[in-house]
Design a protein around this motif. Structure first.
Motif, mmCIF file in Angstrom:
data_model
loop_
_atom_site.group_PDB
_atom_site.id
_atom_site.type_symbol
_atom_site.label_atom_id
_atom_site.label_comp_id
_atom_site.label_asym_id
_atom_site.label_seq_id
_atom_site.Cartn_x
_atom_site.Cartn_y
_atom_site.Cartn_z
ATOM 1 N N PRO A 6 4.145 45.479 39.772
ATOM 2 C CA PRO A 6 4.879 45.908 38.575
ATOM 3 C C PRO A 6 4.110 47.013 37.849
ATOM 4 N N GLY A 7 4.846 48.056 37.485
ATOM 5 C CA GLY A 7 4.219 49.191 36.821
ATOM 6 C C GLY A 7 3.840 50.314 37.757
ATOM 7 N N ARG A 8 3.897 50.060 39.082
ATOM 8 C CA ARG A 8 3.493 51.086 40.047
ATOM 9 C C ARG A 8 4.653 51.663 40.857
ATOM 10 N N PHE A 9 5.789 51.025 40.859
ATOM 11 C CA PHE A 9 6.867 51.561 41.681
ATOM 12 C C PHE A 9 8.014 52.054 40.800
ATOM 13 N N CYS A 10 8.842 52.891 41.384
ATOM 14 C CA CYS A 10 9.961 53.493 40.669
ATOM 15 C C CYS A 10 11.243 52.771 41.062
ATOM 16 N N PRO A 11 11.895 52.043 40.160
ATOM 17 C CA PRO A 11 13.129 51.347 40.507
ATOM 18 C C PRO A 11 14.202 52.304 41.014
ATOM 19 N N ARG A 12 15.027 51.823 41.911
ATOM 20 C CA ARG A 12 16.068 52.664 42.510
ATOM 21 C C ARG A 12 16.995 53.257 41.456
ATOM 22 N N HIS A 13 17.296 52.475 40.418
ATOM 23 C CA HIS A 13 18.249 52.965 39.422
ATOM 24 C C HIS A 13 17.647 54.026 38.504
ATOM 25 N N TYR A 14 16.362 54.325 38.652
ATOM 26 C CA TYR A 14 15.743 55.427 37.917
ATOM 27 C C TYR A 14 16.025 56.778 38.582
ATOM 28 N N GLY A 104 7.767 45.931 35.591
ATOM 29 C CA GLY A 104 6.732 46.001 34.570
ATOM 30 C C GLY A 104 7.107 47.005 33.498
ATOM 31 N N CYS A 105 6.197 47.900 33.192
ATOM 32 C CA CYS A 105 6.463 48.926 32.192
ATOM 33 C C CYS A 105 7.371 50.034 32.713
ATOM 34 N N VAL A 118 -2.812 49.625 34.434
ATOM 35 C CA VAL A 118 -1.426 49.274 34.745
ATOM 36 C C VAL A 118 -1.076 47.914 34.140
ATOM 37 N N GLU A 119 -1.949 46.950 34.307
ATOM 38 C CA GLU A 119 -1.693 45.612 33.774
ATOM 39 C C GLU A 119 -1.598 45.622 32.254
ATOM 40 N N ARG A 120 -2.444 46.425 31.607
ATOM 41 C CA ARG A 120 -2.366 46.507 30.149
ATOM 42 C C ARG A 120 -1.048 47.129 29.696
ATOM 43 N N SER A 121 -0.570 48.129 30.418
ATOM 44 C CA SER A 121 0.724 48.723 30.075
ATOM 45 C C SER A 121 1.851 47.704 30.226
ATOM 46 N N ASN A 122 1.776 46.895 31.260
ATOM 47 C CA ASN A 122 2.779 45.843 31.422
ATOM 48 C C ASN A 122 2.740 44.864 30.250
ATOM 49 N N GLU A 123 1.546 44.561 29.768
ATOM 50 C CA GLU A 123 1.417 43.654 28.622
ATOM 51 C C GLU A 123 1.995 44.276 27.352
ATOM 52 N N ILE A 124 1.739 45.579 27.142
ATOM 53 C CA ILE A 124 2.294 46.260 25.972
ATOM 54 C C ILE A 124 3.817 46.211 26.020
ATOM 55 N N LEU A 125 4.373 46.494 27.183
ATOM 56 C CA LEU A 125 5.830 46.456 27.325
ATOM 57 C C LEU A 125 6.366 45.066 27.022
#
Length: 319
Positions: A6-14, A104-105, A118-125
């Motif tokens: 989470p936080g590293r990949f780009c979802p398809r709908h983006y 994630g974020c 990356v993990e901290r960004s997921n926590e902020i989100l």
């Protein structure tokens, strides 16, 4: 390192095709401020509103106007104000509008960004989403925002995105990618049929010229309006596109009858730092990832951002 974290990949709908920009302009203006990466800074928001009022300019917020604003009053104030103007959703707005935490974020961070960040960004989100749940109407409006706009100023066609020409969270227009793989950006410009791509998302600014079938073209990334972008500075950055040059611009270039500039966003630094410290105290994920940059800027200089034939302007610093 797994790209599916989470936080590293780009979802398809983006994702979208560069061909979507070959359309009639969504808005026309005499002067335009493109404000990316406000990151929930209410003082920067006040500053860009004042800048636009001074010349009756149109404002476009191209995503991530939310981030640090987990305080309910700040969350509501930022979003109610921004949504009175043209706006795109960034990955932050997209993710807080929904409940799927698989992305994630939604930052789609590249490998050079460490796992801890990356993990901290997921926590902020996650914290921001908790705040957003108390505002279902705003969440609905954020989720309905477009991923891209096309503007026209004096015949200049501008593709306004959050990430790049293919994805809401793309990194092809980061300063690193434009230095290391300029041919990819050149191809995206040529395929989109625009003169300028204005973006944000990747946090560090850059303005880089290319020669495309349409003639001279430009990618301009404003970095962040709500945080310092250069070493030892205390101001954010926005992109200004207009017929006349601004005396306060840090750097810019002219395309035909139009200038494209990076202009400083001089917000109340001390007030913002105090607000940030109150909401995100020492040891919190946002403090660990961002406080040093908010206090004194990243290890990046204006000269590194300017990749045009135009000279760098006077370096502007807050007192």
């Amino acid at each position: 390192m797994a790209r599916t974290l989470p936080g590293r990949f780009c979802p398809r709908h983006y994702r979208y095709s560069p061909a979507v920009f070959a359309r009639t302009a969504d808005l026309q203006a005499e002067s335009l401020y493109i404000v990316g990466g406000l990151y929930g800074n209410p003082f920067a928001l006040e500053a860009v509103l004042a800048m636009a009022r001074r010349e009756s300019a149109t404002l476009v917020f191209n995503g991530d106007f939310n981030w640090f604003n987990v305080d309910p009053t700040d969350f509501e104030g930022i979003n109610v104000t921004v949504l009175q103007h043209a706006a795109l959703r960034g990955n932050v707005e997209t993710e807080i509008a929904g409940e799927d935490d698989g992305a994630g974020c939604g930052c789609a961070y590249p490998e050079r960004v460490g796992d801890a960040e990356v993990e901290r960004s997921n926590e902020i989100l996650g914290e921001l989403r908790k705040t957003a749940r108390a505002h279902p109407h705003l969440r609905s409006r954020l989720g309905a925002l477009p991923m891209h706009l096309v503007a026209e100023i004096r015949g200049l066609r501008i593709g306004i995105v959050h990430g790049d020409a293919e994805s809401l969270a793309g990194w092809q227009f980061s300063q690193e990618a434009l230095r290391e793989r300029p041919e990819r950006a050149h191809a995206l410009l040529a395929g989109a049929g625009v003169d300028v791509f204005a973006c944000t998302h990747t946090c560090l600014p850059v303005m880089q010229e290319f020669v495309a079938p349409r003639g001279r073209t430009l990618i301009v990334n404003n970095g962040a309006a709500g945080m310092p972008n250069f070493r030892d500075t205390r101001f954010g950055l926005a992109t200004r596109i207009a017929g006349r040059a601004s005396p306060g611009a840090l750097y810019g270039t002219r395309l035909g009858a139009t200038v494209v500039e990076a202009v400083p966003v001089h917000y109340d630094h001390e007030a913002w730092l105090a607000r940030f410290d109150r909401v995100w105290p020492a040891g919190s994920p946002a403090s660990l990832s961002y406080r040093k940059r908010i206090a004194s800027g990243p290890g990046y200089d204006i000269e590194q951002a300017v990749r045009t034939g135009a000279p760098t302007g006077t370096r502007s610093r807050a007192a």
